[in-house]
Enzyme design. Sequence first.
Site, PDB file in Angstrom:
ATOM      1  N   ASN A  88      -1.531   0.920  10.671  1.00  0.00           N
ATOM      2  CA  ASN A  88      -1.108   0.930   9.270  1.00  0.00           C
ATOM      3  C   ASN A  88      -0.752   2.361   8.875  1.00  0.00           C
ATOM      4  OD1 ASN A  88      -0.716  -0.136   6.609  1.00  0.00           O
ATOM      5  ND2 ASN A  88      -2.671   0.763   6.013  1.00  0.00           N
ATOM      6  N   HIS A 108      -0.614   4.812   5.365  1.00  0.00           N
ATOM      7  CA  HIS A 108      -1.105   4.846   3.991  1.00  0.00           C
ATOM      8  C   HIS A 108      -0.659   6.149   3.347  1.00  0.00           C
ATOM      9  CE1 HIS A 108      -3.684   3.786   0.637  1.00  0.00           C
ATOM     10  NE2 HIS A 108      -4.086   5.038   0.619  1.00  0.00           N
ATOM     11  N   SER A 115      -1.155   9.091   6.123  1.00  0.00           N
ATOM     12  CA  SER A 115      -2.033   8.907   7.283  1.00  0.00           C
ATOM     13  C   SER A 115      -1.638   7.656   8.046  1.00  0.00           C
ATOM     14  CB  SER A 115      -3.492   8.708   6.828  1.00  0.00           C
ATOM     15  OG  SER A 115      -3.918   9.719   5.946  1.00  0.00           O
ATOM     16  N   ASP A 170      -8.051   0.439   4.279  1.00  0.00           N
ATOM     17  CA  ASP A 170      -7.570   1.826   4.441  1.00  0.00           C
ATOM     18  C   ASP A 170      -8.660   2.725   5.032  1.00  0.00           C
ATOM     19  OD1 ASP A 170      -5.116   1.103   3.274  1.00  0.00           O
ATOM     20  OD2 ASP A 170      -5.869   1.510   1.270  1.00  0.00           O
TER      21      ASP A 170
HETATM   22  C1  GRF Z   1       4.658   3.477   2.048  1.00  0.00           C
HETATM   23  O1  GRF Z   1       4.367   4.509   1.156  1.00  0.00           O
HETATM   24  C2  GRF Z   1       3.452   3.169   2.888  1.00  0.00           C
HETATM   25  O2  GRF Z   1       2.675   4.269   3.163  1.00  0.00           O
HETATM   26  C3  GRF Z   1       2.701   2.197   2.021  1.00  0.00           C
HETATM   27  O3  GRF Z   1       3.682   1.418   1.400  1.00  0.00           O
HETATM   28  C4  GRF Z   1       4.895   2.147   1.347  1.00  0.00           C
HETATM   29  C5  GRF Z   1       5.918   1.331   2.047  1.00  0.00           C
HETATM   30  O4  GRF Z   1       7.202   1.897   1.945  1.00  0.00           O
HETATM   31  N1  GRF Z   1       1.752   1.450   2.813  1.00  0.00           N
HETATM   32  P1  GRF Z   1       8.387   1.259   2.776  1.00  0.00           P
HETATM   33  O5  GRF Z   1       8.435  -0.223   2.437  1.00  0.00           O
HETATM   34  O6  GRF Z   1       8.151   1.518   4.223  1.00  0.00           O
HETATM   35  O7  GRF Z   1       9.619   1.975   2.262  1.00  0.00           O
END
Ligand code: GRF
Length: 228
Positions: A112, A114, A141, A150
């Site tokens: 994942n 974050h 991260s 998370d």
């Molecule tokens: C990103 O900021 C990611 O870290 C979070 O959700 C957002 C997704 O953005 N989990 P995208 O859909 O990849 O543009």
Amino acid sequence: MTAATPMPVVVLISGSGSNLQALIDGALSGALPISIRAVISNEPEAFGLIRARRARIEGRVLNHRDFPTRAAYDRALVDLIDGYRPGLLVLAGFMRILTPAFVARYRGRMLNIHPSLLPSYRGLHTHQRALDAGETLHGASVHFVTEELDGGPLVLQARVPVHPGDDAATLAVRVLEQEHRIYPQVVRWFAEGRLVLGPDGRPRLDGQVLAEPLLLDQLTQAQATAAQ
Ligand code: GRF
């Protein structure tokens, strides 16, 4: 896993899919030894589905609103994912809390990203919360997914300075730029077999336990030194 046999990957999204795009671009350029078998969204209108279609990757919608419970949704999601036999499951802005059964099934092969320097600012609205707290440093991260939201073992982080006058939107743009660097890097390590989650629950890169998350700026410096 060699370059001749790219690792099959399934990507889960809910929205824009810019991280998905970074992976698509990496795969297309040959930098990432992966084959994205499917992109699955819980949101029918996610722009990431259009990105998938443009790249001729199968896009699937599994709408959580069609299921009576979270457990029923996750069971259907497992069935859908496993049909593609992925070696790696990539959560790229998948805005769902996962059931323990789901997490257990993909332990050690689910990543994942974050938008914060975990363990700070788990959950939502990370940019605004970092601004409200007066942080001067923020970031993103990449981590293995465990049952703790998370909270899984960290692999790589990128630090992003907070500028005077930043709002959540300007900060998000700069954090996303870094996300698009660190996620492909970690996916690449995994696909090359260099990154594993050990039985002790700690990530190992090239056999070395990562007691602390790696930092992108240190990696870049180390690469520059090695190249001299
Ligand atoms: C990103 O900021 C990611 O870290 C979070 O959700 C957002 C997704 O953005 N989990 P995208 O859909 O990849 O543009």
